[in-house]
Design a protein around this motif. Structure first.
Motif, PDB file in Angstrom:
ATOM      1  N   UNK A  19      -1.935  -2.067  -6.810  1.00  0.00           N
ATOM      2  CA  UNK A  19      -3.255  -2.435  -7.341  1.00  0.00           C
ATOM      3  C   UNK A  19      -3.770  -3.701  -6.652  1.00  0.00           C
ATOM      4  N   UNK A  20      -4.679  -3.526  -5.704  1.00  0.00           N
ATOM      5  CA  UNK A  20      -5.179  -4.657  -4.918  1.00  0.00           C
ATOM      6  C   UNK A  20      -5.937  -5.645  -5.787  1.00  0.00           C
TER       7      UNK A  20
ATOM      8  N   UNK B  39       0.820  -1.206   0.000  1.00  0.00           N
ATOM      9  CA  UNK B  39       0.000   0.000   0.000  1.00  0.00           C
ATOM     10  C   UNK B  39       0.856   1.257   0.000  1.00  0.00           C
ATOM     11  N   UNK B  40       2.148   1.113   0.259  1.00  0.00           N
ATOM     12  CA  UNK B  40       3.064   2.247   0.318  1.00  0.00           C
ATOM     13  C   UNK B  40       3.559   2.575  -1.090  1.00  0.00           C
ATOM     14  N   UNK B  41       3.017   3.650  -1.677  1.00  0.00           N
ATOM     15  CA  UNK B  41       3.368   4.001  -3.049  1.00  0.00           C
ATOM     16  C   UNK B  41       4.839   4.346  -3.188  1.00  0.00           C
ATOM     17  N   UNK B  42       5.421   5.001  -2.169  1.00  0.00           N
ATOM     18  CA  UNK B  42       6.838   5.362  -2.239  1.00  0.00           C
ATOM     19  C   UNK B  42       7.717   4.115  -2.297  1.00  0.00           C
ATOM     20  N   UNK B  43       7.348   3.092  -1.524  1.00  0.00           N
ATOM     21  CA  UNK B  43       8.122   1.855  -1.538  1.00  0.00           C
ATOM     22  C   UNK B  43       8.022   1.170  -2.903  1.00  0.00           C
TER      23      UNK B  43
ATOM     24  N   UNK C 292     -12.840  -9.647  -0.958  1.00  0.00           N
ATOM     25  CA  UNK C 292     -13.589  -8.633  -1.697  1.00  0.00           C
ATOM     26  C   UNK C 292     -13.419  -8.786  -3.205  1.00  0.00           C
ATOM     27  N   UNK C 293     -12.272  -9.333  -3.636  1.00  0.00           N
ATOM     28  CA  UNK C 293     -11.967  -9.348  -5.069  1.00  0.00           C
ATOM     29  C   UNK C 293     -11.850 -10.743  -5.687  1.00  0.00           C
ATOM     30  N   UNK C 294     -11.750 -11.795  -4.903  1.00  0.00           N
ATOM     31  CA  UNK C 294     -11.494 -13.111  -5.477  1.00  0.00           C
ATOM     32  C   UNK C 294     -12.691 -13.623  -6.264  1.00  0.00           C
TER      33      UNK C 294
ATOM     34  N   UNK D 210      -5.640  -8.974   8.718  1.00  0.00           N
ATOM     35  CA  UNK D 210      -7.082  -9.096   8.461  1.00  0.00           C
ATOM     36  C   UNK D 210      -7.526  -8.168   7.337  1.00  0.00           C
ATOM     37  N   UNK D 211      -6.872  -7.013   7.201  1.00  0.00           N
ATOM     38  CA  UNK D 211      -7.183  -6.130   6.069  1.00  0.00           C
ATOM     39  C   UNK D 211      -6.820  -6.798   4.754  1.00  0.00           C
ATOM     40  N   UNK D 212      -5.677  -7.484   4.734  1.00  0.00           N
ATOM     41  CA  UNK D 212      -5.276  -8.221   3.529  1.00  0.00           C
ATOM     42  C   UNK D 212      -6.277  -9.324   3.218  1.00  0.00           C
ATOM     43  N   UNK D 213      -6.734 -10.025   4.254  1.00  0.00           N
ATOM     44  CA  UNK D 213      -7.714 -11.099   4.053  1.00  0.00           C
ATOM     45  C   UNK D 213      -9.021 -10.545   3.491  1.00  0.00           C
TER      46      UNK D 213
END
Length: 455
Positions: free
Chosen positions: A69-70, A31-35, A108-110, A100-103
């Motif tokens: 891009x999740x 989620x870190x755009x700079x990274x 949400x998208x699978x 849990x946010x990743x889960x």
């Protein structure tokens, strides 16, 4: 195989790069755009020997990509590795909000079967919570998609993570037979097949046992370190040499030599956090882990050992005194400053009125950042960062060694004596032999190796 890695920290970036090196198609999400921008421009956000070359090689080959891009990350991998941080919460438990946010994002998208792999270090029962979070998102969408959650804890040492991943001593996988468990097992077996060609390294078990194994391993290693540190402090009092003791007990095959080195305490992102989290888990089940509580207490106290030795030699008030410190990272071959003993030492020296010159081969930039948080801008001005280790010694009362970098193992002792105000070394990692130091005219104080006059 198509693999998604969620999180590009130590575990995620090493896992993703090494799996790409084996020919897999790897999508790394953060989620870190700079990274992500840094990784896509050819840089890496951490110091880990050999990692930058592997990342560059596999990016160029098209096997490794980085994105925020999740939706694309979920669509990409049949295997979804969750490798996000689990920092300690206020009560010492592991904070699972990122896991849990990743889960939830996966749920949400699978749109097709996925194996969700818990790679992060998580408490027992986390796989159940991950599965519940995914099911909630699927129910919200009224989607019927099968999935399986497995536990695949990492056993990577910072500073040797690439080597540990590519030549593992064991691979632990926890899975359950229900909800696509057999399919998940087959896919994980295929993924790790290249590591098992010489001999089988995979240990299959239920999910909760796999989650427990990671904490148990780190707790055992932390226990050995604190045990030796406590004995070392006693050795200083009775006039014994803890290094001779280490060799004497390490020769027993039931004990072995690993993690028996006395020093200034352990740090990093794993041992302190994992010991606390395991204690917290025990309390949730109305059980006290008395040994681990002692391990943590001994380690907290050990981080002050060099400060106590400075006070014993130079007095309580260090106003006007200047010291040299070699080593800032919590261990060699990393720039990681999390829970580093150097932070405790520097805070104590500064608060007692001293000024300090410091050197670390790779952690200088990260050290400036965290020490400003620890000390504040005004007090940080009393710390001078030097590009070369010898430059830190000028006009110092003594040299204090905190991290056992190889570059510090065989210095020019005559130059050390010339540059220091007093020929005194306080060695928090027992790099040198006391007899050798006496022979070259240096007053030497190790951990459990001080030369005492026996009454």
């Amino acid at each position: 195989m198509k693999i998604t890695i969620i999180g590009t920290g130590y575990v995620g970036l090493v896992t993703g790069a090494c799996l790409a090196e084996l020919g897999n198609d790897v999508f790394c999400l953060d989620v870190d755009q700079k990274k992500i921008d840094l990784l896509n421009s050819g840089g890496i956000p951490i110091h880990e020997p050999g990692l930058e070359e592997i990342v560059a090689r596999n990016r160029a080959a098209g096997r490794l990509r980085f994105s925020t891009d999740v939706a694309a990350s979920v669509a990409h991998g049949t295997l979804q590795f969750i490798a996000v941080g689990t920092p300690p919460d206020e009560d010492g438990s592991a904070d699972l909000q990122y896991v849990l946010a990743a889960a939830r994002n996966i749920g949400r998208h699978m749109k097709e079967f996925k194996v969700i792999v818990d790679k992060s270090t998580v408490p027992v029962g986390t796989a159940d919570r991950v599965a519940a979070a995914i099911r909630e998102e699927l129910a919200e969408r009224e989607a019927k998609v099968d999935f399986s959650v497995v536990s695949n804890p990492e056993f990577l040492k910072e500073g040797a993570a690439v080597e540990d991943f590519m030549r593992p001593d064991r691979i632990v996988i926890g899975h359950d037979d229900s909800h696509g468990g057999q399919r998940a097992r087959d896919l994980m077996k295929l993924l790790y097949a290249p590591f098992n060609r010489n001999h089988e390294r995979t240990y299959w078990m239920d999910v909760r046992s796999a989650e427990f194994t990671k904490y148990a391993a780190n707790a055992m290693l932390a226990t050995r370190i604190s045990f030796m540190n406590e004995l070392a402090n006693l050795a200083d009092r009775v006039g014994a040499d803890i290094e001779a003791v280490r060799q004497g007990i390490g020769s027993d095959p039931r004990i072995g030599y690993s993690f028996l080195y006395a020093g200034a305490g352990y740090g990093g992102s794993c041992f302190p956090k994992d010991v606390q989290a395991l204690e917290r888990t025990a309390r949730q089940y109305d059980q006290e882990l008395l040994i681990l509580r002692a391990v943590e207490a001994v380690n907290d106290r050990q981080k002050h050992i060099l400060g106590r030795k400075v006070v014993a030699r130079f007095g309580e008030d260090l106003t006007g005194k200047h010291f040299a410190v070699w080593g800032l990272a919590f261990k060699p071959n990393t720039d990681d400053m999390r829970e580093a003993p150097s932070r405790v030492l520097l805070r104590e020296l500064i608060e007692r009125g001293a000024t300090v010159a410091v050197h670390d081969p790779v952690a200088m930039h990260e050290a400036k950042r965290v020490l400003e948080l620890d000390l504040g801008t005004a007090k940080l001005a009393r710390v001078r960062f030097t590009d070369a280790p010898m430059d830190a010694l000028d006009d110092a009362e003594a040299l204090l060694i905190v991290t056992e970098w190889k570059a510090f193992r065989s210095p020019d002792f005559e130059e050390i004596k010339e540059r220091l105000k007093h020929p005194v070394i306080l060695d928090g990692r027992n790099l040198y032999e006391p007899d050798l130091m006496t022979g070259v005219g240096i007053e030497y104080h190790g951990i459990g190796r001080s030369v005492l006059t026996r009454k």
